[in-house]
Write a protein that holds these residues in place. Structure first.
Motif, PDB file in Angstrom:
ATOM      1  N   HIS A   1       0.846  -1.197   0.000  1.00  0.00           N
ATOM      2  CA  HIS A   1       0.000   0.000   0.000  1.00  0.00           C
ATOM      3  C   HIS A   1       0.878   1.242   0.000  1.00  0.00           C
ATOM      4  N   ALA A   2       0.236   2.426  -0.059  1.00  0.00           N
ATOM      5  CA  ALA A   2       0.948   3.698   0.046  1.00  0.00           C
ATOM      6  C   ALA A   2       1.410   3.875   1.491  1.00  0.00           C
ATOM      7  N   MET A   3       1.650   5.097   1.930  1.00  0.00           N
ATOM      8  CA  MET A   3       2.153   5.343   3.285  1.00  0.00           C
ATOM      9  C   MET A   3       1.305   4.622   4.344  1.00  0.00           C
ATOM     10  N   THR A   4       0.012   4.522   4.087  1.00  0.00           N
ATOM     11  CA  THR A   4      -0.900   3.796   4.959  1.00  0.00           C
ATOM     12  C   THR A   4      -1.981   3.175   4.079  1.00  0.00           C
ATOM     13  N   PRO A   5      -2.575   2.064   4.481  1.00  0.00           N
ATOM     14  CA  PRO A   5      -3.670   1.516   3.686  1.00  0.00           C
ATOM     15  C   PRO A   5      -4.982   2.266   3.906  1.00  0.00           C
TER      16      PRO A   5
ATOM     17  N   MET B   1      -4.122  13.829   1.787  1.00  0.00           N
ATOM     18  CA  MET B   1      -2.945  13.553   0.972  1.00  0.00           C
ATOM     19  C   MET B   1      -1.968  12.715   1.780  1.00  0.00           C
ATOM     20  N   MET B   2      -1.232  11.865   1.069  1.00  0.00           N
ATOM     21  CA  MET B   2      -0.198  11.091   1.746  1.00  0.00           C
ATOM     22  C   MET B   2       0.913  10.773   0.760  1.00  0.00           C
TER      23      MET B   2
ATOM     24  N   GLY C   1      -5.977  16.114  10.070  1.00  0.00           N
ATOM     25  CA  GLY C   1      -6.923  16.833   9.226  1.00  0.00           C
ATOM     26  C   GLY C   1      -6.794  18.339   9.387  1.00  0.00           C
ATOM     27  N   TRP C   2      -7.061  19.080   8.332  1.00  0.00           N
ATOM     28  CA  TRP C   2      -7.093  20.533   8.386  1.00  0.00           C
ATOM     29  C   TRP C   2      -8.175  21.007   7.440  1.00  0.00           C
TER      30      TRP C   2
END
Length: 194
Positions: free
Chosen positions: A88-92, A109-110, A132-133
């Motif tokens: 996966h990317a930085m996190t699934p 975004m990651m 989150g922002w």
């Protein structure tokens, strides 16, 4: 003889201290499970896709402006193998956050490295997300990235849908699945007070 009594008193104090420390460790360990359960206060129903179950929790369902809102996601393998490796990317995990007023957007975004995580039945992979922002949305529904809100979650009512997306397999192997496995979770709501 006097030296023998002093030695025995020191050993006795040491034994009392060791018993005390052992009791404190046991007390803290037993409280740890309760705290962990309390942190999973608000949750969506688990969702299963193929041999994987996704769960989403919030630490609380009521916050104040400036509080850190934390989502907890779990991904559990429930198949027949001893383990399975996913990539996966930085996190699934991914999150879609929406406020009821339609004033704010929460882009997620990651980084996109290729990471491998091995899952075992009965041992969920758990991650917390609290970055989150809020960004303002103008009348044409464009996200104004250069205009973030004053606080990450301004006062209002929010919903979040957590999902997991990954492939099954290791580096150098073909993925076992043609398309990524996507487990789209159910909605969880929370409120932020001024």
């Amino acid at each position: 003889m006097e030296g023998m009594h002093a030695l025995m008193r020191r050993r006795s104090k040491g034994l009392v201290m060791a018993v005390f420390l052992l009791m404190m460790a046991m007390l803290l360990a037993s409280c740890g499970g309760e705290l962990q359960a309390m942190n999973k206060k608000t949750s969506a129903e688990p969702v299963q896709a193929s041999d994987f179950v996704h769960r989403l929790y919030l630490e609380r369902d009521d916050y104040r402006e400036g509080d850190q809102v934390t989502f907890i996601s779990e991904l559990e393998y429930v198949g027949d193998r001893e383990s399975v490796t996913i990539n996966h990317a930085m996190t699934p995990f991914y999150y879609a956050i929406r406020d009821s007023s339609g004033t704010y957007s929460f882009p997620y975004m990651m980084d996109q490295p290729l990471i491998y995580t091995t899952l075992y039945p009965g041992k969920p992979h758990v991650e917390k997300y609290s970055n989150g922002w809020a960004y303002l949305i103008n009348d044409s529904n464009e996200i104004l990235i250069e205009n973030p809100a004053d606080v990450p979650f301004p006062a209002g009512n929010y919903t979040v849908v957590g999902s997991a997306e990954f492939n099954v397999g290791r580096f150098g192997e073909n993925n076992e699945n043609e398309e990524p496995v996507e487990v789209v979770g159910k909605e969880v709501g929370f409120t932020v007070a001024p």
